[in-house]
Design a protein around this motif. Sequence first.
Motif, PDB file in Angstrom:
ATOM      1  N   UNK A   1      -5.586  -1.116 -12.231  1.00 52.83           N
ATOM      2  CA  UNK A   1      -5.661  -1.032 -10.769  1.00 52.83           C
ATOM      3  C   UNK A   1      -4.280  -0.763 -10.185  1.00 52.83           C
ATOM      4  N   UNK A   2      -3.273  -1.500 -10.674  1.00 54.51           N
ATOM      5  CA  UNK A   2      -1.907  -1.295 -10.203  1.00 54.51           C
ATOM      6  C   UNK A   2      -1.387   0.093 -10.524  1.00 54.51           C
ATOM      7  N   UNK A   3      -1.756   0.611 -11.689  1.00 55.71           N
ATOM      8  CA  UNK A   3      -1.323   1.943 -12.069  1.00 55.71           C
ATOM      9  C   UNK A   3      -1.980   3.032 -11.233  1.00 55.71           C
ATOM     10  N   UNK A   4      -3.226   2.823 -10.859  1.00 57.80           N
ATOM     11  CA  UNK A   4      -3.959   3.827 -10.077  1.00 57.80           C
ATOM     12  C   UNK A   4      -3.407   3.936  -8.650  1.00 57.80           C
ATOM     13  N   UNK A   5      -3.219   2.801  -7.998  1.00 54.98           N
ATOM     14  CA  UNK A   5      -2.788   2.800  -6.601  1.00 54.98           C
ATOM     15  C   UNK A   5      -1.284   2.611  -6.424  1.00 54.98           C
ATOM     16  N   UNK A   6      -0.590   2.119  -7.441  1.00 51.53           N
ATOM     17  CA  UNK A   6       0.732   1.480  -7.455  1.00 51.53           C
ATOM     18  C   UNK A   6       0.537   0.061  -6.907  1.00 51.53           C
ATOM     19  N   UNK A   7       1.333  -0.862  -7.405  1.00 54.75           N
ATOM     20  CA  UNK A   7       1.160  -2.269  -7.048  1.00 54.75           C
ATOM     21  C   UNK A   7       1.384  -2.526  -5.560  1.00 54.75           C
ATOM     22  N   UNK A   8       2.179  -1.677  -4.918  1.00 53.61           N
ATOM     23  CA  UNK A   8       2.503  -1.898  -3.507  1.00 53.61           C
ATOM     24  C   UNK A   8       1.458  -1.321  -2.561  1.00 53.61           C
ATOM     25  N   UNK A   9       0.434  -0.622  -3.117  1.00 52.04           N
ATOM     26  CA  UNK A   9      -0.504   0.079  -2.230  1.00 52.04           C
ATOM     27  C   UNK A   9      -1.970  -0.196  -2.561  1.00 52.04           C
ATOM     28  N   UNK A  10      -2.266  -1.275  -3.272  1.00 50.73           N
ATOM     29  CA  UNK A  10      -3.663  -1.589  -3.584  1.00 50.73           C
ATOM     30  C   UNK A  10      -4.411  -1.860  -2.277  1.00 50.73           C
ATOM     31  N   UNK A  11      -5.496  -1.124  -1.998  1.00 46.53           N
ATOM     32  CA  UNK A  11      -6.152  -1.171  -0.674  1.00 46.53           C
ATOM     33  C   UNK A  11      -6.562  -2.556  -0.194  1.00 46.53           C
ATOM     34  N   UNK A  12      -7.201  -3.364  -1.056  1.00 47.13           N
ATOM     35  CA  UNK A  12      -7.637  -4.687  -0.631  1.00 47.13           C
ATOM     36  C   UNK A  12      -6.463  -5.519  -0.145  1.00 47.13           C
ATOM     37  N   UNK A  13      -5.345  -5.429  -0.854  1.00 45.79           N
ATOM     38  CA  UNK A  13      -4.180  -6.239  -0.478  1.00 45.79           C
ATOM     39  C   UNK A  13      -3.430  -5.633   0.701  1.00 45.79           C
ATOM     40  N   UNK A  14      -3.596  -4.325   0.956  1.00 51.05           N
ATOM     41  CA  UNK A  14      -3.105  -3.742   2.204  1.00 51.05           C
ATOM     42  C   UNK A  14      -3.897  -4.300   3.378  1.00 51.05           C
TER      43      UNK A  14
END
Length: 206
Positions: A74-87
């Motif tokens: 998941x972190x690799x797909x979105x990058x750890x700073x841009x994971x949608x749920x955590x945004x």
Amino acid sequence: MGHNRDTAMHLLLLVFVLAFIIWSAIKPVDYLTWAAEVLPAVAGLIILIATYRRFQLTTLSYIIIAILAVAMSIGGHYTYAKVPLFNWLKDAFDLSRNHYDRLGHFLKGMFVIVIREILLRASPLTKGFWLSIISLSLSLAIAALYEIIEWLSVVVIKGKKVSTDFLGMQGDMWDAQWDMALNLTGAVLALLLLSNLHNRLLQHKR
């Protein structure tokens, strides 16, 4: 019967993880960042598959490894700073940053159970205080090594976006310290909450 059930569970976990890795490779934010985040998980899976017959881990260890591999995908797909749920959580609760990176390092602390199992089965160590201390120390050493690798990525790929995405500091000068502290917290909780279950599962591996 129990052995067949364990094997089926392990195969299910493998298929689940592979599905996530394949998904993560489809149009990630950046392929270099994806490779930096996900290829270590792929390498780990290859090692686990190659050694499965000679050194089969407990199902608990495989579940922990699967959780970590999925989190890395998941972190690799979105990058750890841009994971949608955590945004969304960041916006909804007016947080200072996307905290998926923090969660990832906390979860990596659970790998201490896998370390504990390897030490118990492949070294003279026995259950007790020193096993826990050495397992925690190795977990922290791995966390520190990961931070060094992140730092080296910035030095080697200086000025490129991938280094920033891989590092994931989000402007926090204490990011490395937070990451290692959360790894330690996750490791301590894993030992406190899972050691008894782990011991019971290990009885069938003797």
